[in-house]
Design a protein around this motif. Sequence first.
Motif, PDB file in Angstrom:
ATOM      1  N   ASP A   1      47.567  33.224  29.798  1.00  0.00           N
ATOM      2  CA  ASP A   1      46.793  32.015  30.074  1.00  0.00           C
ATOM      3  C   ASP A   1      45.762  32.262  31.175  1.00  0.00           C
ATOM      4  OD1 ASP A   1      48.335  30.778  28.209  1.00  0.00           O
ATOM      5  OD2 ASP A   1      49.638  29.736  29.648  1.00  0.00           O
ATOM      6  N   ALA A   2      46.171  32.993  32.217  1.00  0.00           N
ATOM      7  CA  ALA A   2      45.257  33.279  33.319  1.00  0.00           C
ATOM      8  C   ALA A   2      44.080  34.118  32.841  1.00  0.00           C
ATOM      9  CB  ALA A   2      46.000  33.996  34.446  1.00  0.00           C
ATOM     10  N   SER A   3      44.364  35.083  31.964  1.00  0.00           N
ATOM     11  CA  SER A   3      43.290  35.938  31.436  1.00  0.00           C
ATOM     12  C   SER A   3      42.294  35.125  30.619  1.00  0.00           C
ATOM     13  CB  SER A   3      43.897  37.052  30.569  1.00  0.00           C
ATOM     14  OG  SER A   3      44.742  37.871  31.356  1.00  0.00           O
ATOM     15  N   LYS A   4      42.815  34.160  29.819  1.00  0.00           N
ATOM     16  CA  LYS A   4      41.923  33.308  29.032  1.00  0.00           C
ATOM     17  C   LYS A   4      41.026  32.465  29.936  1.00  0.00           C
ATOM     18  CE  LYS A   4      44.679  32.709  24.814  1.00  0.00           C
ATOM     19  NZ  LYS A   4      45.449  31.724  23.996  1.00  0.00           N
ATOM     20  N   ARG A   5      41.647  31.924  31.001  1.00  0.00           N
ATOM     21  CA  ARG A   5      40.879  31.086  31.930  1.00  0.00           C
ATOM     22  C   ARG A   5      39.795  31.896  32.645  1.00  0.00           C
ATOM     23  NH1 ARG A   5      45.451  28.127  35.422  1.00  0.00           N
ATOM     24  NH2 ARG A   5      43.610  27.599  36.695  1.00  0.00           N
ATOM     25  N   LEU A   6      40.144  33.124  33.000  1.00  0.00           N
ATOM     26  CA  LEU A   6      39.172  33.979  33.685  1.00  0.00           C
ATOM     27  C   LEU A   6      38.062  34.433  32.754  1.00  0.00           C
ATOM     28  CD1 LEU A   6      41.592  36.090  35.920  1.00  0.00           C
ATOM     29  CD2 LEU A   6      39.879  34.444  36.708  1.00  0.00           C
ATOM     30  N   ALA A   7      38.390  34.559  31.464  1.00  0.00           N
ATOM     31  CA  ALA A   7      37.350  34.929  30.486  1.00  0.00           C
ATOM     32  C   ALA A   7      36.290  33.837  30.417  1.00  0.00           C
ATOM     33  CB  ALA A   7      37.982  35.159  29.116  1.00  0.00           C
ATOM     34  N   GLN A   8      36.748  32.583  30.585  1.00  0.00           N
ATOM     35  CA  GLN A   8      35.817  31.459  30.565  1.00  0.00           C
ATOM     36  C   GLN A   8      35.137  31.265  31.920  1.00  0.00           C
ATOM     37  OE1 GLN A   8      38.181  28.155  29.296  1.00  0.00           O
ATOM     38  NE2 GLN A   8      38.474  28.948  27.199  1.00  0.00           N
ATOM     39  N   ASN A   9      35.915  31.532  33.007  1.00  0.00           N
ATOM     40  CA  ASN A   9      35.377  31.359  34.368  1.00  0.00           C
ATOM     41  C   ASN A   9      35.952  32.446  35.277  1.00  0.00           C
ATOM     42  OD1 ASN A   9      34.405  30.559  36.831  1.00  0.00           O
ATOM     43  ND2 ASN A   9      35.704  28.731  36.988  1.00  0.00           N
ATOM     44  N   PRO A  10      35.207  33.539  35.499  1.00  0.00           N
ATOM     45  CA  PRO A  10      35.726  34.644  36.313  1.00  0.00           C
ATOM     46  C   PRO A  10      36.080  34.258  37.735  1.00  0.00           C
ATOM     47  CG  PRO A  10      33.743  35.292  35.117  1.00  0.00           C
ATOM     48  CD  PRO A  10      33.867  33.811  34.981  1.00  0.00           C
ATOM     49  N   LYS A  11      35.635  33.083  38.198  1.00  0.00           N
ATOM     50  CA  LYS A  11      35.912  32.663  39.568  1.00  0.00           C
ATOM     51  C   LYS A  11      36.985  31.574  39.630  1.00  0.00           C
ATOM     52  CE  LYS A  11      31.317  33.820  41.326  1.00  0.00           C
ATOM     53  NZ  LYS A  11      30.120  33.333  42.060  1.00  0.00           N
ATOM     54  N   ASP A  12      37.747  31.441  38.562  1.00  0.00           N
ATOM     55  CA  ASP A  12      38.822  30.445  38.523  1.00  0.00           C
ATOM     56  C   ASP A  12      39.884  30.819  39.548  1.00  0.00           C
ATOM     57  OD1 ASP A  12      41.138  28.935  37.934  1.00  0.00           O
ATOM     58  OD2 ASP A  12      40.497  28.704  35.848  1.00  0.00           O
ATOM     59  N   ALA A  13      39.902  30.124  40.704  1.00  0.00           N
ATOM     60  CA  ALA A  13      40.797  30.476  41.810  1.00  0.00           C
ATOM     61  C   ALA A  13      42.261  30.348  41.421  1.00  0.00           C
ATOM     62  CB  ALA A  13      40.499  29.600  43.022  1.00  0.00           C
ATOM     63  N   GLY A  14      42.592  29.340  40.638  1.00  0.00           N
ATOM     64  CA  GLY A  14      43.992  29.156  40.228  1.00  0.00           C
ATOM     65  C   GLY A  14      44.474  30.305  39.376  1.00  0.00           C
ATOM     66  N   ALA A  15      43.641  30.727  38.419  1.00  0.00           N
ATOM     67  CA  ALA A  15      44.011  31.848  37.541  1.00  0.00           C
ATOM     68  C   ALA A  15      44.110  33.144  38.338  1.00  0.00           C
ATOM     69  CB  ALA A  15      42.983  31.979  36.421  1.00  0.00           C
TER      70      ALA A  15
ATOM     71  N   MET B   1      44.879  33.421  41.453  1.00  0.00           N
ATOM     72  CA  MET B   1      46.077  33.367  42.289  1.00  0.00           C
ATOM     73  C   MET B   1      47.320  33.715  41.473  1.00  0.00           C
ATOM     74  SD  MET B   1      47.145  32.914  45.369  1.00  0.00           S
ATOM     75  CE  MET B   1      46.045  31.871  46.318  1.00  0.00           C
ATOM     76  N   ILE B   2      47.381  33.237  40.236  1.00  0.00           N
ATOM     77  CA  ILE B   2      48.521  33.573  39.372  1.00  0.00           C
ATOM     78  C   ILE B   2      48.602  35.081  39.175  1.00  0.00           C
ATOM     79  CG2 ILE B   2      49.405  33.406  37.017  1.00  0.00           C
ATOM     80  CD1 ILE B   2      48.209  30.534  36.943  1.00  0.00           C
ATOM     81  N   LEU B   3      47.460  35.685  38.829  1.00  0.00           N
ATOM     82  CA  LEU B   3      47.434  37.139  38.624  1.00  0.00           C
ATOM     83  C   LEU B   3      47.783  37.891  39.911  1.00  0.00           C
ATOM     84  CD1 LEU B   3      44.234  37.670  36.424  1.00  0.00           C
ATOM     85  CD2 LEU B   3      46.618  37.792  35.702  1.00  0.00           C
ATOM     86  N   ALA B   4      47.170  37.468  41.017  1.00  0.00           N
ATOM     87  CA  ALA B   4      47.382  38.157  42.290  1.00  0.00           C
ATOM     88  C   ALA B   4      48.848  38.152  42.692  1.00  0.00           C
ATOM     89  CB  ALA B   4      46.534  37.507  43.381  1.00  0.00           C
ATOM     90  N   ASP B   5      49.507  36.987  42.552  1.00  0.00           N
ATOM     91  CA  ASP B   5      50.913  36.891  42.934  1.00  0.00           C
ATOM     92  C   ASP B   5      51.802  37.751  42.047  1.00  0.00           C
ATOM     93  OD1 ASP B   5      50.215  35.193  44.955  1.00  0.00           O
ATOM     94  OD2 ASP B   5      50.831  33.349  43.932  1.00  0.00           O
ATOM     95  N   ILE B   6      51.500  37.779  40.749  1.00  0.00           N
ATOM     96  CA  ILE B   6      52.287  38.620  39.838  1.00  0.00           C
ATOM     97  C   ILE B   6      52.101  40.091  40.185  1.00  0.00           C
ATOM     98  CG2 ILE B   6      52.486  39.416  37.447  1.00  0.00           C
ATOM     99  CD1 ILE B   6      51.833  36.507  36.599  1.00  0.00           C
ATOM    100  N   TYR B   7      50.846  40.509  40.396  1.00  0.00           N
ATOM    101  CA  TYR B   7      50.582  41.911  40.746  1.00  0.00           C
ATOM    102  C   TYR B   7      51.246  42.284  42.081  1.00  0.00           C
ATOM    103  CZ  TYR B   7      46.979  41.809  37.084  1.00  0.00           C
ATOM    104  OH  TYR B   7      46.316  41.705  35.889  1.00  0.00           O
TER     105      TYR B   7
ATOM    106  N   ILE C   1      42.303  43.558  44.419  1.00  0.00           N
ATOM    107  CA  ILE C   1      41.082  43.059  43.781  1.00  0.00           C
ATOM    108  C   ILE C   1      41.165  41.544  43.601  1.00  0.00           C
ATOM    109  CG2 ILE C   1      39.752  43.081  41.632  1.00  0.00           C
ATOM    110  CD1 ILE C   1      40.589  46.065  41.346  1.00  0.00           C
ATOM    111  N   ALA C   2      42.337  41.070  43.157  1.00  0.00           N
ATOM    112  CA  ALA C   2      42.490  39.630  42.896  1.00  0.00           C
ATOM    113  C   ALA C   2      42.410  38.816  44.184  1.00  0.00           C
ATOM    114  CB  ALA C   2      43.816  39.377  42.182  1.00  0.00           C
ATOM    115  N   TYR C   3      43.154  39.228  45.220  1.00  0.00           N
ATOM    116  CA  TYR C   3      43.128  38.480  46.485  1.00  0.00           C
ATOM    117  C   TYR C   3      41.746  38.534  47.142  1.00  0.00           C
ATOM    118  CZ  TYR C   3      48.212  37.842  46.492  1.00  0.00           C
ATOM    119  OH  TYR C   3      49.498  37.456  46.194  1.00  0.00           O
TER     120      TYR C   3
END
Length: 457
Positions: free
Chosen positions: A52-66, A68-74, A85-87
């Motif tokens: 879901d985060a990847s889809k959101r970022l594909a639409q908006n590369p600056k989506d802070a919520g998406a 943050m999800i990726l950054a926390d998982i990584y 890179i994410a943080y």
Amino acid sequence: MLPVSPIVFVVLGLFVTALLVIVLVSFLRGKGSGSQKKKKRNNKSKEQLLKDASKRLAQNPKDAGALMILADIYFNDAEWEKAHIAYSSILEGLSGNNEEEEFEINMRLGISSMNLKKYDDAYQSLSVAHAIKPEVYEVNFHLGSLEYHRKNYERATMILSGAISGNHDNLDAKKMLGMALFRLKRYKEAIERLKAVIDQRMDDKETIYYLASSYFENGQLEMAVQLFSHLRPDPSFGPQASLMAGSIHLKAKSYDEAQLDFEIGLKHATIRPEVFLELNYRLASALMKKQDIAEALKYLHVIYDIAPDYKDVATQIKSSVELSRNDLLKAYLIGGPSDFVSLCRRLSAGFFSKARTKIVDIFIDKGDFADILAEVETPSWEDLILFRYMRSTGVVGEFVLRDLYTKSKDLKAGRAFCVSAGSFSETAFKFVEARSIDLVDKDGLMKHINKLQSQGG
């Protein structure tokens, strides 16, 4: 009403027991399958979050919520490059006054940078996090470690002390604090911290080395040499530990132990160049003290082939060759105390031609020099003479001559001679200009030694 047979009660009890067992087993199976399903759901949840985060970022590369999800998982999966890179992207677009969010992002970005060895980035992020929440252990430990490596030892001790107050049992923070205290020459405090680490982590070689060094600097040589000796076989700390242990033994005049220490140090496959040279140099010194000149020369030549200008190696090689050919010079420089004093007596007795010399007293100072007080009578004069024989091959300075002058006055000697196997400084020559002290350097000493040899000595 007919009476119920006891057998009926028994059968009924067994039935109820069996029913309870069946229910319990079914419950446990259901719970196990439920936990497995939950685990699968969790795995799917993480995968779904990433998707879901990847889809959101594909639409908006600056989506802070998406992001943050990726950054926390990584971050939780220790994928430091991706987390960094994410943080970093989140931080660039961060707005508002949410200190909690700013703290969390900077702390995690700093820790990610630390693991990537991007220390400047880590320092910047952790400093921001520390300014927001100075009491958090993770921030204090990592920032304190960075301050240590930046050689800001005073600030490192302050921040690391904060880390320990937030987590009393953390050995890494205690170790780093102990090392910082050592750098600040606060050796007693360093010993306390480092010893606490060793008590629970007995195989931490780096901590043992710093603890040994703290004992050494604090004058607790027995404790220091035990720990340094323990470290001698270690590939990383062994060469330096061997050098330290050998130096302690050399100063204590335990020449056999010193020789063994230096030899163990030189057996290591990897030795820093400066440590390698010093191990050879001090091993040669130990061998010279044992009067094994030929073996000492071997190690001096090893140094000379690599670094001809290292300390006084060239001079030592020259003097060692002289020693191997001249027994009297050998006795003067490296002979035992009795041989040295005996030679000084003979030199004093033959110092003046056609003189009658009577030795009045002898003073020895730790084997470094000997003072001979003698009554000298010649056909033209007689006087009380104080001879000081220096074993050093280096430069004799004014301090030695001031001491000699004071002593000659106390003994009421009319004249004094300072005889050295080396040379004298300019200040030494200036000091004796208006005083009744004569200076005899290496060349002058050799004339007197050669005179004894020509007389069959």
